[in-house]
Scaffold this motif. Sequence first.
Motif, PDB file in Angstrom:
ATOM      1  N   TRP A   1       0.865  -1.314   0.160  1.00 50.81           N
ATOM      2  CA  TRP A   1       0.115  -0.059   0.064  1.00 50.81           C
ATOM      3  C   TRP A   1       0.890   1.266   0.003  1.00 50.81           C
ATOM      4  O   TRP A   1       0.710   2.294  -0.803  1.00 50.81           O
ATOM      5  N   GLU A   2       2.032   1.170   1.012  1.00 58.27           N
ATOM      6  CA  GLU A   2       2.745   2.307   0.943  1.00 58.27           C
ATOM      7  C   GLU A   2       3.557   2.560  -0.306  1.00 58.27           C
ATOM      8  O   GLU A   2       3.778   3.810  -0.790  1.00 58.27           O
ATOM      9  N   GLN A   3       4.057   1.194  -0.766  1.00 60.01           N
ATOM     10  CA  GLN A   3       4.986   1.764  -1.886  1.00 60.01           C
ATOM     11  C   GLN A   3       4.316   2.096  -3.187  1.00 60.01           C
ATOM     12  O   GLN A   3       4.738   2.924  -3.993  1.00 60.01           O
ATOM     13  N   ILE A   4       2.956   1.679  -3.110  1.00 58.96           N
ATOM     14  CA  ILE A   4       2.110   2.087  -4.375  1.00 58.96           C
ATOM     15  C   ILE A   4       1.780   3.590  -4.224  1.00 58.96           C
ATOM     16  O   ILE A   4       1.771   4.256  -5.256  1.00 58.96           O
ATOM     17  N   LYS A   5       1.629   4.043  -3.004  1.00 58.44           N
ATOM     18  CA  LYS A   5       1.184   5.539  -2.732  1.00 58.44           C
ATOM     19  C   LYS A   5       2.556   6.364  -3.353  1.00 58.44           C
ATOM     20  O   LYS A   5       2.229   7.579  -3.568  1.00 58.44           O
ATOM     21  N   LEU A   6       3.505   5.880  -3.042  1.00 55.69           N
ATOM     22  CA  LEU A   6       4.937   6.639  -3.297  1.00 55.69           C
ATOM     23  C   LEU A   6       4.893   6.895  -4.696  1.00 55.69           C
ATOM     24  O   LEU A   6       5.690   7.682  -5.215  1.00 55.69           O
ATOM     25  N   LYS A   7       4.592   5.951  -5.373  1.00 58.38           N
ATOM     26  CA  LYS A   7       4.523   5.616  -7.019  1.00 58.38           C
ATOM     27  C   LYS A   7       3.556   6.891  -7.671  1.00 58.38           C
ATOM     28  O   LYS A   7       3.730   7.094  -8.954  1.00 58.38           O
ATOM     29  N   GLU A   8       2.397   7.097  -6.820  1.00 58.01           N
ATOM     30  CA  GLU A   8       1.593   8.061  -7.308  1.00 58.01           C
ATOM     31  C   GLU A   8       2.088   9.482  -7.820  1.00 58.01           C
ATOM     32  O   GLU A   8       2.899  10.054  -7.218  1.00 58.01           O
ATOM     33  N   LYS A   9       1.185   9.930  -8.560  1.00 55.11           N
ATOM     34  CA  LYS A   9       1.842  11.440  -9.241  1.00 55.11           C
ATOM     35  C   LYS A   9       2.105  12.328  -7.831  1.00 55.11           C
ATOM     36  O   LYS A   9       1.256  12.502  -7.111  1.00 55.11           O
ATOM     37  N   GLY A  10       3.230  13.150  -7.775  1.00 52.84           N
ATOM     38  CA  GLY A  10       3.471  14.134  -6.945  1.00 52.84           C
ATOM     39  C   GLY A  10       3.855  13.652  -5.379  1.00 52.84           C
ATOM     40  O   GLY A  10       4.036  14.319  -4.580  1.00 52.84           O
ATOM     41  N   LYS A  11       3.841  12.227  -5.318  1.00 52.07           N
ATOM     42  CA  LYS A  11       4.317  11.832  -3.888  1.00 52.07           C
ATOM     43  C   LYS A  11       5.925  11.761  -3.916  1.00 52.07           C
ATOM     44  O   LYS A  11       6.580  10.858  -4.656  1.00 52.07           O
ATOM     45  N   THR A  12       6.369  12.491  -3.069  1.00 53.72           N
ATOM     46  CA  THR A  12       7.772  12.512  -2.918  1.00 53.72           C
ATOM     47  C   THR A  12       8.380  11.804  -1.475  1.00 53.72           C
ATOM     48  O   THR A  12       9.494  11.668  -1.476  1.00 53.72           O
ATOM     49  N   SER A  13       7.291  11.847  -0.730  1.00 48.98           N
ATOM     50  CA  SER A  13       7.608  11.306   0.695  1.00 48.98           C
ATOM     51  C   SER A  13       6.616  10.279   1.222  1.00 48.98           C
ATOM     52  O   SER A  13       5.250  10.605   0.845  1.00 48.98           O
ATOM     53  N   VAL A  14       6.844   9.330   1.846  1.00 41.77           N
ATOM     54  CA  VAL A  14       5.773   8.506   2.361  1.00 41.77           C
ATOM     55  C   VAL A  14       5.107   9.173   3.603  1.00 41.77           C
ATOM     56  O   VAL A  14       3.709   8.672   3.612  1.00 41.77           O
ATOM     57  N   LEU A  15       5.648  10.324   3.944  1.00 47.58           N
ATOM     58  CA  LEU A  15       4.739  10.886   5.211  1.00 47.58           C
ATOM     59  C   LEU A  15       3.914  11.951   4.322  1.00 47.58           C
ATOM     60  O   LEU A  15       3.442  12.782   5.433  1.00 47.58           O
ATOM     61  N   GLN A  16       3.792  12.221   3.221  1.00 46.56           N
ATOM     62  CA  GLN A  16       3.174  13.437   2.553  1.00 46.56           C
ATOM     63  C   GLN A  16       1.815  13.193   3.008  1.00 46.56           C
ATOM     64  O   GLN A  16       1.024  14.386   2.894  1.00 46.56           O
ATOM     65  N   GLY A  17       1.118  11.868   3.056  1.00 46.09           N
ATOM     66  CA  GLY A  17      -0.516  11.877   3.393  1.00 46.09           C
ATOM     67  C   GLY A  17      -0.723  11.764   4.739  1.00 46.09           C
ATOM     68  O   GLY A  17      -1.838  11.869   4.883  1.00 46.09           O
ATOM     69  N   VAL A  18       0.244  12.390   5.724  1.00 47.55           N
ATOM     70  CA  VAL A  18      -0.292  12.511   7.030  1.00 47.55           C
ATOM     71  C   VAL A  18      -0.921  13.980   7.118  1.00 47.55           C
ATOM     72  O   VAL A  18      -0.041  14.775   7.006  1.00 47.55           O
ATOM     73  N   PRO A  19      -2.207  14.169   7.399  1.00 54.12           N
ATOM     74  CA  PRO A  19      -2.683  15.600   7.558  1.00 54.12           C
ATOM     75  C   PRO A  19      -2.019  16.275   8.717  1.00 54.12           C
ATOM     76  O   PRO A  19      -1.610  15.715   9.789  1.00 54.12           O
ATOM     77  N   LYS A  20      -1.780  17.341   8.294  1.00 61.84           N
ATOM     78  CA  LYS A  20      -1.117  18.192   9.142  1.00 61.84           C
ATOM     79  C   LYS A  20      -2.078  18.679  10.492  1.00 61.84           C
ATOM     80  O   LYS A  20      -1.272  18.944  11.486  1.00 61.84           O
ATOM     81  N   SER A  21      -3.380  18.396  10.214  1.00 59.61           N
ATOM     82  CA  SER A  21      -4.178  19.047  11.308  1.00 59.61           C
ATOM     83  C   SER A  21      -4.710  17.765  12.228  1.00 59.61           C
ATOM     84  O   SER A  21      -5.533  18.114  13.089  1.00 59.61           O
ATOM     85  N   LEU A  22      -4.150  16.732  12.262  1.00 57.16           N
ATOM     86  CA  LEU A  22      -4.335  15.783  12.886  1.00 57.16           C
ATOM     87  C   LEU A  22      -3.879  15.766  14.426  1.00 57.16           C
ATOM     88  O   LEU A  22      -2.859  16.563  14.665  1.00 57.16           O
ATOM     89  N   PRO A  23      -4.700  15.333  15.356  1.00 53.37           N
ATOM     90  CA  PRO A  23      -4.375  15.418  16.719  1.00 53.37           C
ATOM     91  C   PRO A  23      -2.812  14.790  17.016  1.00 53.37           C
ATOM     92  O   PRO A  23      -2.445  14.026  16.124  1.00 53.37           O
ATOM     93  N   ALA A  24      -2.093  15.367  17.790  1.00 53.36           N
ATOM     94  CA  ALA A  24      -0.567  15.001  17.940  1.00 53.36           C
ATOM     95  C   ALA A  24      -0.474  13.452  18.117  1.00 53.36           C
ATOM     96  O   ALA A  24       0.489  12.935  17.487  1.00 53.36           O
ATOM     97  N   MET A  25      -1.307  12.911  19.048  1.00 53.16           N
ATOM     98  CA  MET A  25      -1.185  11.383  19.039  1.00 53.16           C
ATOM     99  C   MET A  25      -1.739  10.577  17.850  1.00 53.16           C
ATOM    100  O   MET A  25      -0.779   9.603  17.616  1.00 53.16           O
ATOM    101  N   VAL A  26      -2.567  11.011  17.294  1.00 47.17           N
ATOM    102  CA  VAL A  26      -2.977  10.298  16.094  1.00 47.17           C
ATOM    103  C   VAL A  26      -2.104  10.526  15.033  1.00 47.17           C
ATOM    104  O   VAL A  26      -1.759   9.424  14.231  1.00 47.17           O
TER     105      VAL A  26
END
Length: 258
Positions: A119-144
């Motif tokens: 799943w993560e490797q496929i996401k990295l290949k998607e257009k515009g994905k340069t980091s595996v952490l790109q999909g982590v929303p900035k506004s998530l609560p810190a623990m989540v």
Amino acid sequence: MTRRQEQLLAFDRLLTIMDELREQCPWDKKQTMETLRHLTIEEVYELGDAILDKDLDEVKKELGDVLLHIVFYARIASEHKAFDIADVCVSICDKLVERHPHIYGDVKVENEEDVKRNWEQIKLKEKGKTSVLQGVPKSLPAMVKANRIQDKVAGVGFDWEHPEQVYEKVEEELAELKVEVAKGDADKMESELGDVLFSIINYARFLKINPENALERTNKKFIKRFQYLEVKSREINVPLSEMTLDEMDVFWEEAKKV
């Protein structure tokens, strides 16, 4: 009529009602994606509460509220000729097929960890994905957010091998925190406490425990026991502020048995 036909009719009815509300209701006509955003977040938290309470009837109702918001966003987008609910469905269907090559392709997997890595490797290949952490929303609560970060990097192999190693890291971070507490530097204490929390969340992941659920379980337990203490305080007509810790502890121990 099959159950699938009933489901499709029910969804069609929701879409029709959404159209009618958007065209006729003064409040619904006024809403934008921005005004709905905080309400959506609130609805998702209410769904989370119902899930933790194991109240399936309430889960059903809260799922309806969340689904309404999804339909609402799609309706607003359609007014801007950006996309509609069909595009939303097509998009998620295409994504699911693409990210499950072990079901819809010829990729072989042995377990759920293989699935997550793919799943993560496929996401990295998607257009515009340069980091595996790109999909982590900035506004998530810190623990989540910490939990998601750890999940994602583990998905590409950046991880400990055994739970014992993670626990040792927790102990190491606690020791470093203790040193900074002794020095009294507030900034460094905050930094080390963050490291402690991050390592504990990571340890929870290795134990296959969701840290958010675990903490919320403790929150609920504490609330229940403290409210028992408040009830007993009123029964003996002594305010909590006037009770000693030893007196309160008697009722606290009672609360554990209730």
